[in-house]
Design a protein around this motif. Sequence first.
Motif, PDB file in Angstrom:
ATOM      1  N   VAL A  83       0.840  -1.209   0.000  1.00  0.00           N
ATOM      2  CA  VAL A  83       0.000   0.000   0.000  1.00  0.00           C
ATOM      3  C   VAL A  83       0.871   1.254   0.000  1.00  0.00           C
ATOM      4  O   VAL A  83       0.617   2.190  -0.768  1.00  0.00           O
ATOM      5  N   ARG A  84       1.902   1.263   0.819  1.00  0.00           N
ATOM      6  CA  ARG A  84       2.791   2.423   0.892  1.00  0.00           C
ATOM      7  C   ARG A  84       3.429   2.696  -0.480  1.00  0.00           C
ATOM      8  O   ARG A  84       3.490   3.834  -0.940  1.00  0.00           O
ATOM      9  N   GLU A  87       0.798   4.009  -2.904  1.00  0.00           N
ATOM     10  CA  GLU A  87       0.411   5.379  -2.533  1.00  0.00           C
ATOM     11  C   GLU A  87       1.509   6.368  -2.933  1.00  0.00           C
ATOM     12  O   GLU A  87       1.213   7.445  -3.456  1.00  0.00           O
ATOM     13  N   ILE A  92      -2.909   4.912  -5.613  1.00  0.00           N
ATOM     14  CA  ILE A  92      -4.007   4.759  -4.648  1.00  0.00           C
ATOM     15  C   ILE A  92      -3.944   5.906  -3.658  1.00  0.00           C
ATOM     16  O   ILE A  92      -2.944   6.622  -3.567  1.00  0.00           O
ATOM     17  N   ARG A  93      -5.020   6.056  -2.900  1.00  0.00           N
ATOM     18  CA  ARG A  93      -5.048   7.032  -1.804  1.00  0.00           C
ATOM     19  C   ARG A  93      -5.732   6.372  -0.612  1.00  0.00           C
ATOM     20  O   ARG A  93      -6.548   5.451  -0.777  1.00  0.00           O
ATOM     21  N   ARG A  94      -5.385   6.845   0.570  1.00  0.00           N
ATOM     22  CA  ARG A  94      -6.043   6.358   1.785  1.00  0.00           C
ATOM     23  C   ARG A  94      -6.845   7.493   2.392  1.00  0.00           C
ATOM     24  O   ARG A  94      -6.375   8.621   2.469  1.00  0.00           O
ATOM     25  N   ILE A 106      -8.855   2.331   1.357  1.00  0.00           N
ATOM     26  CA  ILE A 106      -7.944   2.487   0.229  1.00  0.00           C
ATOM     27  C   ILE A 106      -8.766   2.550  -1.052  1.00  0.00           C
ATOM     28  O   ILE A 106      -9.673   1.734  -1.274  1.00  0.00           O
ATOM     29  N   THR A 109      -6.714   5.937  -7.482  1.00  0.00           N
ATOM     30  CA  THR A 109      -6.681   7.305  -7.992  1.00  0.00           C
ATOM     31  C   THR A 109      -6.923   7.252  -9.496  1.00  0.00           C
ATOM     32  O   THR A 109      -6.941   6.175 -10.106  1.00  0.00           O
TER      33      THR A 109
END
Length: 154
Positions: A83-84, A87, A92-94, A106, A109
């Motif tokens: 995920v990091r 991102e 992606i965005r959280r 999550i 984008t």
Amino acid sequence: MVGTQTTKAASAPQPHRAPPSLLYMVKQVELVVRSHLDELVRPSGITALQYTALTVLERHDGLSAAQLARDSFVTAQSIADLVRSLETRGLIRRERNPRNRRELLIALTAEGRELLDRHAGPVRELEERMVRELTAHQTEQLRTALSKAWHALS
């Protein structure tokens, strides 16, 4: 005499070999698919596992990290790095879950969706290549059987 030995050896019954187990065959398919998928997505700077996570989010946007890990076939421990990385790349965005402020959800984008769109054709071609020797009916039976097998073990 040599000809006699060759004939005897050629006509000797072969030991019965059991077919490979289904678990072995499923793993072999998974490994070859992952290898081809890694080749396809490498130019975009992601791995097959990251691509899989993006496709999961494409179908179910707004998942928790735990849900994404389960649906992407990775451990909860390794999803944090995945995920990091996604991102950081802007794929992606959280966001805070409005119903549970402690939970981050999550989502893809626009850049993540564009990456998936770029790879949709080649990935579809890979899948078509995989089932090329199956009829449409056999392909659907395979999809159903794999789904049932997955549900039986989940």
